[in-house]
Design a protein around this motif. Sequence first.
Motif, PDB file in Angstrom:
ATOM      1  N   ASP A 138      36.163  17.990  59.087  1.00  0.00           N
ATOM      2  CA  ASP A 138      36.539  16.662  59.574  1.00  0.00           C
ATOM      3  C   ASP A 138      38.048  16.601  59.831  1.00  0.00           C
ATOM      4  OD1 ASP A 138      33.891  15.720  59.387  1.00  0.00           O
ATOM      5  OD2 ASP A 138      34.152  15.308  57.250  1.00  0.00           O
ATOM      6  N   ARG A 139      38.557  15.418  60.131  1.00  0.00           N
ATOM      7  CA  ARG A 139      39.975  15.273  60.433  1.00  0.00           C
ATOM      8  C   ARG A 139      40.843  15.654  59.229  1.00  0.00           C
ATOM      9  NH1 ARG A 139      41.114  13.073  65.261  1.00  0.00           N
ATOM     10  NH2 ARG A 139      43.305  12.828  64.718  1.00  0.00           N
ATOM     11  N   VAL A 140      42.066  16.040  59.529  1.00  0.00           N
ATOM     12  CA  VAL A 140      43.010  16.432  58.482  1.00  0.00           C
ATOM     13  C   VAL A 140      43.293  15.237  57.579  1.00  0.00           C
ATOM     14  CG1 VAL A 140      45.351  17.223  58.024  1.00  0.00           C
ATOM     15  CG2 VAL A 140      44.034  18.231  59.915  1.00  0.00           C
ATOM     16  N   SER A 141      43.235  15.448  56.279  1.00  0.00           N
ATOM     17  CA  SER A 141      43.503  14.397  55.301  1.00  0.00           C
ATOM     18  C   SER A 141      43.969  15.055  54.016  1.00  0.00           C
ATOM     19  CB  SER A 141      42.239  13.572  55.024  1.00  0.00           C
ATOM     20  OG  SER A 141      41.288  14.377  54.337  1.00  0.00           O
ATOM     21  N   ARG A 142      44.373  14.226  53.070  1.00  0.00           N
ATOM     22  CA  ARG A 142      44.681  14.698  51.719  1.00  0.00           C
ATOM     23  C   ARG A 142      44.185  13.638  50.755  1.00  0.00           C
ATOM     24  NH1 ARG A 142      48.481  15.245  47.418  1.00  0.00           N
ATOM     25  NH2 ARG A 142      48.731  17.440  46.830  1.00  0.00           N
ATOM     26  N   VAL A 143      43.307  14.030  49.839  1.00  0.00           N
ATOM     27  CA  VAL A 143      42.700  13.090  48.890  1.00  0.00           C
ATOM     28  C   VAL A 143      43.095  13.514  47.481  1.00  0.00           C
ATOM     29  CG1 VAL A 143      40.559  12.070  48.053  1.00  0.00           C
ATOM     30  CG2 VAL A 143      40.763  12.727  50.467  1.00  0.00           C
ATOM     31  N   VAL A 144      43.869  12.700  46.790  1.00  0.00           N
ATOM     32  CA  VAL A 144      44.372  13.021  45.454  1.00  0.00           C
ATOM     33  C   VAL A 144      43.235  12.994  44.436  1.00  0.00           C
ATOM     34  CG1 VAL A 144      45.936  12.289  43.608  1.00  0.00           C
ATOM     35  CG2 VAL A 144      46.655  12.125  46.002  1.00  0.00           C
ATOM     36  N   ARG A 145      43.225  14.009  43.557  1.00  0.00           N
ATOM     37  CA  ARG A 145      42.197  14.106  42.529  1.00  0.00           C
ATOM     38  C   ARG A 145      42.832  14.406  41.170  1.00  0.00           C
ATOM     39  NH1 ARG A 145      38.101  11.501  43.844  1.00  0.00           N
ATOM     40  NH2 ARG A 145      36.977  12.567  42.158  1.00  0.00           N
ATOM     41  N   PRO A 146      42.127  14.157  40.062  1.00  0.00           N
ATOM     42  CA  PRO A 146      42.658  14.450  38.725  1.00  0.00           C
ATOM     43  C   PRO A 146      42.881  15.957  38.539  1.00  0.00           C
ATOM     44  CG  PRO A 146      40.720  13.023  38.605  1.00  0.00           C
ATOM     45  CD  PRO A 146      40.795  13.519  40.009  1.00  0.00           C
ATOM     46  N   ASP A 147      43.840  16.294  37.682  1.00  0.00           N
ATOM     47  CA  ASP A 147      44.172  17.702  37.437  1.00  0.00           C
ATOM     48  C   ASP A 147      42.965  18.520  36.983  1.00  0.00           C
ATOM     49  OD1 ASP A 147      46.735  17.052  38.100  1.00  0.00           O
ATOM     50  OD2 ASP A 147      47.560  17.234  36.063  1.00  0.00           O
ATOM     51  N   GLU A 148      42.102  17.905  36.189  1.00  0.00           N
ATOM     52  CA  GLU A 148      40.983  18.666  35.627  1.00  0.00           C
ATOM     53  C   GLU A 148      39.949  19.063  36.683  1.00  0.00           C
ATOM     54  OE1 GLU A 148      40.273  14.245  34.579  1.00  0.00           O
ATOM     55  OE2 GLU A 148      41.950  15.671  34.645  1.00  0.00           O
ATOM     56  N   GLU A 149      40.067  18.540  37.900  1.00  0.00           N
ATOM     57  CA  GLU A 149      39.123  18.917  38.956  1.00  0.00           C
ATOM     58  C   GLU A 149      39.595  20.104  39.778  1.00  0.00           C
ATOM     59  OE1 GLU A 149      36.948  14.597  39.786  1.00  0.00           O
ATOM     60  OE2 GLU A 149      38.092  15.574  41.379  1.00  0.00           O
ATOM     61  N   ALA A 150      40.743  20.674  39.448  1.00  0.00           N
ATOM     62  CA  ALA A 150      41.257  21.824  40.197  1.00  0.00           C
ATOM     63  C   ALA A 150      40.219  22.938  40.252  1.00  0.00           C
ATOM     64  CB  ALA A 150      42.541  22.341  39.555  1.00  0.00           C
ATOM     65  N   GLY A 151      39.990  23.470  41.443  1.00  0.00           N
ATOM     66  CA  GLY A 151      39.034  24.546  41.624  1.00  0.00           C
ATOM     67  C   GLY A 151      37.598  24.087  41.774  1.00  0.00           C
ATOM     68  N   ARG A 152      37.384  22.770  41.860  1.00  0.00           N
ATOM     69  CA  ARG A 152      36.020  22.253  41.996  1.00  0.00           C
ATOM     70  C   ARG A 152      35.839  21.578  43.355  1.00  0.00           C
ATOM     71  NH1 ARG A 152      35.345  18.938  36.279  1.00  0.00           N
ATOM     72  NH2 ARG A 152      36.101  20.590  34.883  1.00  0.00           N
ATOM     73  N   GLN A 153      34.588  21.451  43.763  1.00  0.00           N
ATOM     74  CA  GLN A 153      34.229  20.678  44.947  1.00  0.00           C
ATOM     75  C   GLN A 153      34.067  19.227  44.516  1.00  0.00           C
ATOM     76  OE1 GLN A 153      33.821  19.111  47.797  1.00  0.00           O
ATOM     77  NE2 GLN A 153      32.937  20.889  48.815  1.00  0.00           N
ATOM     78  N   ALA A 154      34.897  18.330  45.057  1.00  0.00           N
ATOM     79  CA  ALA A 154      34.918  16.954  44.557  1.00  0.00           C
ATOM     80  C   ALA A 154      34.588  15.918  45.622  1.00  0.00           C
ATOM     81  CB  ALA A 154      36.297  16.640  43.967  1.00  0.00           C
ATOM     82  N   ARG A 155      34.269  16.339  46.840  1.00  0.00           N
ATOM     83  CA  ARG A 155      33.975  15.363  47.891  1.00  0.00           C
ATOM     84  C   ARG A 155      32.555  14.842  47.726  1.00  0.00           C
ATOM     85  NH1 ARG A 155      34.862  15.950  54.430  1.00  0.00           N
ATOM     86  NH2 ARG A 155      33.025  17.295  54.284  1.00  0.00           N
ATOM     87  N   ALA A 156      32.398  13.536  47.760  1.00  0.00           N
ATOM     88  CA  ALA A 156      31.094  12.913  47.539  1.00  0.00           C
ATOM     89  C   ALA A 156      30.049  13.486  48.483  1.00  0.00           C
ATOM     90  CB  ALA A 156      31.204  11.403  47.735  1.00  0.00           C
ATOM     91  N   GLY A 157      28.926  13.903  47.909  1.00  0.00           N
ATOM     92  CA  GLY A 157      27.824  14.426  48.705  1.00  0.00           C
ATOM     93  C   GLY A 157      27.941  15.886  49.071  1.00  0.00           C
ATOM     94  N   ASP A 158      29.075  16.512  48.742  1.00  0.00           N
ATOM     95  CA  ASP A 158      29.302  17.902  49.141  1.00  0.00           C
ATOM     96  C   ASP A 158      29.371  18.861  47.955  1.00  0.00           C
ATOM     97  OD1 ASP A 158      29.345  17.286  51.777  1.00  0.00           O
ATOM     98  OD2 ASP A 158      31.516  17.404  52.034  1.00  0.00           O
ATOM     99  N   VAL A 159      28.996  18.425  46.755  1.00  0.00           N
ATOM    100  CA  VAL A 159      29.137  19.267  45.568  1.00  0.00           C
ATOM    101  C   VAL A 159      28.400  20.599  45.779  1.00  0.00           C
ATOM    102  CG1 VAL A 159      28.657  19.496  43.122  1.00  0.00           C
ATOM    103  CG2 VAL A 159      29.458  17.315  44.039  1.00  0.00           C
ATOM    104  N   GLY A 160      29.142  21.695  45.618  1.00  0.00           N
ATOM    105  CA  GLY A 160      28.567  23.013  45.785  1.00  0.00           C
ATOM    106  C   GLY A 160      28.599  23.541  47.203  1.00  0.00           C
TER     107      GLY A 160
END
Length: 279
Positions: A138-160
């Motif tokens: 999708d379009r270029v963006s940046r979505v801030v997430r908590p530190d503990e999510e580093a290295g994980r897939q965090a986009r809603a509906g896209d886990v894994g």
Amino acid sequence: MSASASVVDGSSLPWVNGRSVWESMEPAFRENIGSSQEAALDLLSRYHMRNLWLDPETSRRIDHIRTDAGYRDLSEAYHDSVEEAYFMGGEVDLTAEGRFVAGDYFWRPPGWVHSAASPVGFEAILMMEGEDADEGSDRVSRVVRPDEEAGRQARAGDVGTVGPRGYVRRAETRFMVWRPHDDSVTRLGGSGPLRSKVLSENVDTRSASVLVRSVAADWVARPETVDRERFIINVSGAVVVDGRTLAQPSLVRIPAGAGGPQIAVASETELLVKVGGPR
């Protein structure tokens, strides 16, 4: 009539400090760099770029970037766009993928949380794919997430989700074998044998990013007309385009349906070739 090829002499472009490109960034990216505009601009003051390609319609961009020593992202985050990079020097630690040095590469699908820190600074070709349904981007963006999510897939509906190219976390190309080049997708042609390393490939469309070098010192080619967009970037050594010598890194863009200019390289020249899906 099809568009013609474009040539960008990257080595002649001035370095632009990140503070100066704030306004040209996608709003969904620049508004999430730091907790305030002041913090974001302070970080960007340690970031320098030469824009090799920008498509406002899709938000796709290809940049030659470098950072000062001590560069560190202000938060963990993910992008809605595919992000891809080939490293040319220095060192950087990415929380999702590890430590990168010259010759390393990644292809990151949307949604994977990461941040960058570089005590010594680094240099790279940084590519944001922008809107491309075939790549799940999708379009270029940046979505801030908590530190503990580093290295994980965090986009809603896209886990894994890893997308049609998978998740190339860190390809250390210095440990990859140069293989006889399969030119069926890149369609570079030429007068001598080529060797290549496939960095990432779309299993559905065969779009790919490939590192290519010539075995002969006098390799000359004129890429033929195909139904795929191609970008050719010399990441090591000079390239001669229609008789014009371009130092690294410069860019040739060949739209789908257009023929390419004459391209020649000397020995030790390495080309990063990005080939899109059929159009």
